[in-house]
Design a protein around this motif. Structure first.
Motif, PDB file in Angstrom:
ATOM      1  N   ARG A   1       0.849  -1.116   0.003  1.00 44.81           N
ATOM      2  CA  ARG A   1      -0.075  -0.058  -0.096  1.00 44.81           C
ATOM      3  C   ARG A   1       0.946   1.253   0.005  1.00 44.81           C
ATOM      4  O   ARG A   1       0.492   2.119  -0.713  1.00 44.81           O
ATOM      5  N   THR A   2       2.092   1.190   0.749  1.00 47.27           N
ATOM      6  CA  THR A   2       2.871   2.261   0.868  1.00 47.27           C
ATOM      7  C   THR A   2       3.511   2.472  -0.647  1.00 47.27           C
ATOM      8  O   THR A   2       3.553   3.723  -0.905  1.00 47.27           O
ATOM      9  N   GLU A   3       3.977   1.502  -1.364  1.00 46.45           N
ATOM     10  CA  GLU A   3       4.487   1.626  -2.522  1.00 46.45           C
ATOM     11  C   GLU A   3       3.717   2.245  -3.641  1.00 46.45           C
ATOM     12  O   GLU A   3       3.963   2.953  -4.267  1.00 46.45           O
ATOM     13  N   ARG A   4       2.290   1.692  -3.483  1.00 47.96           N
ATOM     14  CA  ARG A   4       1.414   2.287  -4.416  1.00 47.96           C
ATOM     15  C   ARG A   4       0.951   3.766  -4.117  1.00 47.96           C
ATOM     16  O   ARG A   4       0.971   4.541  -5.095  1.00 47.96           O
ATOM     17  N   CYS A   5       1.048   4.403  -2.849  1.00 43.64           N
ATOM     18  CA  CYS A   5       0.927   5.468  -2.502  1.00 43.64           C
ATOM     19  C   CYS A   5       1.986   6.394  -2.849  1.00 43.64           C
ATOM     20  O   CYS A   5       1.985   7.434  -3.392  1.00 43.64           O
ATOM     21  N   GLU A   6       3.360   5.734  -2.769  1.00 43.64           N
ATOM     22  CA  GLU A   6       4.539   6.486  -3.279  1.00 43.64           C
ATOM     23  C   GLU A   6       4.468   6.665  -4.998  1.00 43.64           C
ATOM     24  O   GLU A   6       4.910   7.780  -5.248  1.00 43.64           O
ATOM     25  N   GLN A   7       4.159   5.763  -5.505  1.00 34.99           N
ATOM     26  CA  GLN A   7       4.027   5.669  -6.928  1.00 34.99           C
ATOM     27  C   GLN A   7       2.889   6.941  -7.372  1.00 34.99           C
ATOM     28  O   GLN A   7       3.101   7.618  -8.310  1.00 34.99           O
ATOM     29  N   GLU A   8       1.818   6.869  -6.688  1.00 35.62           N
ATOM     30  CA  GLU A   8       0.912   7.755  -6.892  1.00 35.62           C
ATOM     31  C   GLU A   8       1.259   9.216  -6.604  1.00 35.62           C
ATOM     32  O   GLU A   8       1.122  10.119  -7.528  1.00 35.62           O
ATOM     33  N   LEU A   9       2.122   9.187  -5.567  1.00 34.40           N
ATOM     34  CA  LEU A   9       2.601  10.549  -4.957  1.00 34.40           C
ATOM     35  C   LEU A   9       3.504  10.971  -6.386  1.00 34.40           C
ATOM     36  O   LEU A   9       3.633  12.130  -6.634  1.00 34.40           O
ATOM     37  N   GLU A  10       4.436  10.158  -6.643  1.00 34.84           N
ATOM     38  CA  GLU A  10       5.496  10.557  -7.692  1.00 34.84           C
ATOM     39  C   GLU A  10       4.804  10.759  -8.924  1.00 34.84           C
ATOM     40  O   GLU A  10       5.384  11.749  -9.641  1.00 34.84           O
ATOM     41  N   ARG A  11       3.895  10.198  -9.402  1.00 33.87           N
ATOM     42  CA  ARG A  11       3.108  10.425 -10.735  1.00 33.87           C
ATOM     43  C   ARG A  11       2.536  11.786 -10.680  1.00 33.87           C
ATOM     44  O   ARG A  11       2.454  12.593 -11.470  1.00 33.87           O
ATOM     45  N   MET A  12       1.979  12.120  -9.487  1.00 34.67           N
ATOM     46  CA  MET A  12       1.453  13.463  -9.337  1.00 34.67           C
ATOM     47  C   MET A  12       2.431  14.498  -9.065  1.00 34.67           C
ATOM     48  O   MET A  12       2.204  15.775  -9.635  1.00 34.67           O
ATOM     49  N   ARG A  13       3.600  14.359  -8.764  1.00 34.26           N
ATOM     50  CA  ARG A  13       4.686  15.261  -8.676  1.00 34.26           C
ATOM     51  C   ARG A  13       4.989  15.387  -9.949  1.00 34.26           C
ATOM     52  O   ARG A  13       5.329  16.538 -10.617  1.00 34.26           O
ATOM     53  N   ARG A  14       5.209  14.340 -10.944  1.00 28.36           N
ATOM     54  CA  ARG A  14       5.505  14.666 -12.250  1.00 28.36           C
ATOM     55  C   ARG A  14       4.490  15.233 -13.069  1.00 28.36           C
ATOM     56  O   ARG A  14       4.842  16.352 -13.850  1.00 28.36           O
ATOM     57  N   GLY A  15       3.326  15.054 -12.762  1.00 26.54           N
ATOM     58  CA  GLY A  15       2.187  15.913 -13.419  1.00 26.54           C
ATOM     59  C   GLY A  15       2.308  17.284 -13.227  1.00 26.54           C
ATOM     60  O   GLY A  15       2.054  18.120 -13.901  1.00 26.54           O
ATOM     61  N   THR A  16       2.583  17.537 -11.874  1.00 25.05           N
ATOM     62  CA  THR A  16       2.481  19.092 -11.266  1.00 25.05           C
ATOM     63  C   THR A  16       3.750  19.549 -11.925  1.00 25.05           C
ATOM     64  O   THR A  16       3.803  20.688 -12.364  1.00 25.05           O
ATOM     65  N   ALA A  17       4.744  18.799 -11.929  1.00 28.69           N
ATOM     66  CA  ALA A  17       5.958  19.601 -12.690  1.00 28.69           C
ATOM     67  C   ALA A  17       5.840  19.861 -13.991  1.00 28.69           C
ATOM     68  O   ALA A  17       6.206  20.905 -14.654  1.00 28.69           O
ATOM     69  N   ALA A  18       5.029  18.756 -14.944  1.00 25.33           N
ATOM     70  CA  ALA A  18       4.797  19.247 -16.218  1.00 25.33           C
ATOM     71  C   ALA A  18       3.862  20.169 -16.421  1.00 25.33           C
ATOM     72  O   ALA A  18       4.057  21.146 -17.067  1.00 25.33           O
ATOM     73  N   ALA A  19       2.781  20.461 -15.425  1.00 29.19           N
ATOM     74  CA  ALA A  19       1.806  21.532 -15.524  1.00 29.19           C
ATOM     75  C   ALA A  19       2.604  22.848 -15.149  1.00 29.19           C
ATOM     76  O   ALA A  19       2.202  23.845 -15.812  1.00 29.19           O
ATOM     77  N   ASP A  20       3.519  22.663 -14.386  1.00 29.76           N
ATOM     78  CA  ASP A  20       4.245  23.935 -13.995  1.00 29.76           C
ATOM     79  C   ASP A  20       5.200  24.532 -15.289  1.00 29.76           C
ATOM     80  O   ASP A  20       5.381  25.827 -15.594  1.00 29.76           O
ATOM     81  N   ARG A  21       5.668  23.588 -16.038  1.00 27.16           N
ATOM     82  CA  ARG A  21       6.673  23.948 -17.282  1.00 27.16           C
ATOM     83  C   ARG A  21       5.569  24.243 -18.344  1.00 27.16           C
ATOM     84  O   ARG A  21       5.926  25.298 -18.826  1.00 27.16           O
TER      85      ARG A  21
END
Length: 149
Positions: A129-149
């Motif tokens: 569950r922690t790994e899934r949450c971390e993957q989801e968090l990383e995916r959201m961080r990448r999406g946020t970084a892409a949106a900021d660009r």
């Protein structure tokens, strides 16, 4: 000579009073076309500005949503870590429970093994569950970084 002066003056008077403003037709048409193209370019830029403003608003909402999800996932990770600590503390207290009782060594070992299996399963589930949450968090961080660009 007086006639020549009179002729020059009358020609100049005729020229200035007849035409008004001396602008050639071709340069007037060129300036009119230039003004039209500038007007069209301005309208196009205004449309693009409105479109980009809408996209910016949508991305701002998405970013806020991602931040909320990230905060929720972080709290879940903290809860899982606290649960792991409680499970670890529960395993440390096991020998104390059995010290004052008259039970056989085999039963004690069997109960410890059962607890260890249950804890292992729980730890594995929490780890996944922690790994899934971390993957989801990383995916959201990448999406946020892409949106900021």
């Amino acid at each position: 000579m007086a006639r020549r002066c009179l002729l020059v003056i009358s020609a100049a008077l005729l020229l200035l009073s007849g035409t008004g403003c001396i602008v050639t037709t071709s340069s007037y048409e060129m300036k009119a076309r230039e003004a039209d193209s500038l007007r069209d370019a301005l309208a196009s830029l205004n449309r693009e500005k409105a479109k980009l403003a809408g996209e910016n608003e949508a991305l701002s909402k998405q970013l806020a949503s991602c931040k909320e999800t990230g905060a929720a996932l972080s709290s879940q990770v903290r809860e899982m870590e606290a649960s792991l600590e409680r499970l670890g503390e529960g395993m440390q207290g096991s020998p104390q429970e059995f010290e004052g009782n008259r039970i056989t060594r085999e039963r004690f070992i069997d109960e410890l093994l059962e607890r260890e299996k249950a804890t292992g399963k729980r730890l594995q589930a929490l780890s996944e569950r922690t790994e899934r949450c971390e993957q989801e968090l990383e995916r959201m961080r990448r999406g946020t970084a892409a949106a900021d660009r």
